[in-house]
Design an enzyme around this catalytic site. Structure first.
Site, PDB file in Angstrom:
ATOM      1  N   ASP A 288    -124.549  29.000  27.323  1.00  0.00           N
ATOM      2  CA  ASP A 288    -123.334  28.183  27.272  1.00  0.00           C
ATOM      3  C   ASP A 288    -122.550  28.446  25.989  1.00  0.00           C
ATOM      4  O   ASP A 288    -121.314  28.433  25.980  1.00  0.00           O
ATOM      5  CB  ASP A 288    -123.688  26.694  27.356  1.00  0.00           C
ATOM      6  CG  ASP A 288    -124.036  26.251  28.773  1.00  0.00           C
ATOM      7  OD1 ASP A 288    -123.773  27.020  29.713  1.00  0.00           O
ATOM      8  OD2 ASP A 288    -124.578  25.142  28.925  1.00  0.00           O
ATOM      9  N   GLU A 411    -125.179  38.787  30.523  1.00  0.00           N
ATOM     10  CA  GLU A 411    -125.124  37.326  30.292  1.00  0.00           C
ATOM     11  C   GLU A 411    -124.764  36.559  31.561  1.00  0.00           C
ATOM     12  O   GLU A 411    -124.021  35.571  31.521  1.00  0.00           O
ATOM     13  CB  GLU A 411    -124.177  36.999  29.135  1.00  0.00           C
ATOM     14  CG  GLU A 411    -124.713  37.518  27.814  1.00  0.00           C
ATOM     15  CD  GLU A 411    -124.203  36.749  26.617  1.00  0.00           C
ATOM     16  OE1 GLU A 411    -124.000  35.528  26.724  1.00  0.00           O
ATOM     17  OE2 GLU A 411    -124.030  37.381  25.571  1.00  0.00           O
TER      18      GLU A 411
END
Length: 433
Positions: A288, A411
């Site tokens: 995040d 990612e």
């Protein structure tokens, strides 16, 4: 004032200027990122400090990185000289809190910097900014002692071989990429509380240059990911840690990417992050934090592709007209501009949410997915606008097209981002948000 005089800065003055700006950003962090009483409303203006270091980084990227990008793309040589200059300018490890020697910069500040670096070369930008993914778990979950030891050394003055320290994030494996819950590397507890790690990681950014690794390993056969994995800090010189060969990738070749093998690697108990079983939550929290910087890399690349396309379209003539005068090409340029602007705004929102102290999972996945897809579309369109020249390595856009692809993969793939978004939509609906 500082931004307007950027062209006159010597290397030493660059260093002092960038560090001073970082200190200013840190001192004003609370004021900049806390909403004013009564609500100040939306503003799309960057602060004076942000504009100043944006100008500084833009100068560094375009005068230092861009001219060397083709060389590193062709040779795959790690850009130590540029990494060292970036370190001296305060452009590395800028999320580290001030008490551990860092600039304590906000996420929005970081993405502003990242876009400028990626404009020049997203591979070199990854080499410079790759530490942030490894640092995130320690910043989020490390003890004071762990932060002092592992974050502190990243910001300490350079000694020895004159190279800044690199840290790497070891989660991906040969058999699982975005499926983090499928990690098979195992860590077995010993009687003294230490662990022995065995397994293989793959596609590790900075893997062959790292001083230490964040390693996610399975410590339980519990089917619930939130209880099955533990995060460890592993020194790169520990017996049994073996980096593989540098992988020759399609793009971003300046970045060092390797497999790492862990064979009977003993890790002391003080190198466990948070607690046994907390690793999966830490790893997801790190994503995040770092997906906005990945998204901004895609934005920087897309902006470069647009800039090159506009420039070329104003120089090249076909059928007696400049390319931009052809409606079909003009429409392509317009669509490229729309994509860049929207991707940048989505990225800024994802970063801004972090700076407000709120969960940004929803916005981070939007930014990462959208910016990655936009970068690939715009890079491909740039090649099309360049025509046959675009297919040739003497022109810049073929490299941009190769470099862009990885943004849809690392990612968390674009498809995984949509899985996350679907889950977030349902969750918020159930909560009545």
């Amino acid at each position: 004032m500082l931004a307007s005089k950027a062209s006159a800065l010597t290397p030493r003055m660059w260093n002092v200027g960038a560090r001073a700006l970082a200190a200013q950003a840190q001192a004003q962090h609370q004021e900049k990122h806390e909403p004013a009483a009564g609500g100040a409303g939306l503003s799309f203006d960057l602060s004076d400090e942000q504009k100043a270091y944006q100008d500084l980084v833009r100068k560094f990227a375009r005068e230092e990185i861009a001219p060397k990008a083709a060389h590193h793309d062709k040779t795959g040589e790690f850009p130590w000289e540029l990494v060292r200059k970036a370190f001296d300018l305060g452009l590395m490890n800028n999320h580290i809190p001030a008490k551990y020697g860092g600039a304590a910069m906000g996420s929005l500040d970081s993405v502003i910097i990242g876009e400028e670096l990626a404009w020049a070369c997203s591979g070199i930008s990854t080499a410079i900014g790759g530490n942030n993914l490894a640092l995130a778990p320690v910043i989020l979950a490390g003890t004071h002692e762990q932060k002092q030891k592992y974050l502190g050394r990243m910001t300490a003055p350079i000694t020895g071989d004159g190279k800044p320290l690199i840290a790497s994030y070891c989660v991906t494996e040969p058999g699982c990429g975005s499926d983090v819950a499928g990690v098979q590397t195992k860590a077995r507890r010993l009687k003294d509380g230490s662990f022995v790690i065995n397994g293989q990681k793959m596609w590790i950014t900075g893997g062959g240059k790292a001083n230490w690794y964040f390693v996610l390993a399975r410590t339980s056969e519990d089917p619930k990911p939130n209880q099955a994995f533990t995060g460890f800090i592993v020194e790169a010189n520990t017996a049994g840690v073996t980096p593989g060969r540098k992988e020759w990738n399609m793009g971003q070749r300046a970045s060092d990417t390797r497999g790492i093998t862990f064979e009977d690697v003993v890790v002391p108990k003080e190198n466990i992050l948070a607690a046994e079983g907390a690793g999966f939550k830490i790893a997801m929290g790190a994503f995040d934090q770092t997906r906005p910087p990945v998204a901004t890399g895609a934005v920087g690349l897309a902006q470069r592709a647009l800039d090159e396309s506009v420039k070329y379209s104003m120089e090249r003539k076909t059928f007696g007209k400049y390319l931009y005068e052809h409606q079909s090409v003009g429409n392509m340029l317009a669509d490229m501009a729309i994509g860049v602007q929207n991707a940048r705004l989505a990225t800024y929102r994802a970063a801004w949410e972090i700076d407000q102290g709120r969960s940004n999972t929803f916005y981070a996945s939007i930014a990462k997915c959208y910016a990655a897809d936009v970068a690939n579309k715009i890079a491909a369109d740039a090649v099309q606008i360049f025509g046959g020249n675009g297919f040739n390595s003497e022109y810049p856009v073929e490299k941009l097209m190769r470099d862009a692809k990885i943004f849809q993969i690392y990612e968390g793939t674009s498809q995984i981002q949509k899985v996350i978004l679907n889950r977030e939509l349902v969750k918020h609906r159930k909560l009545g948000n």
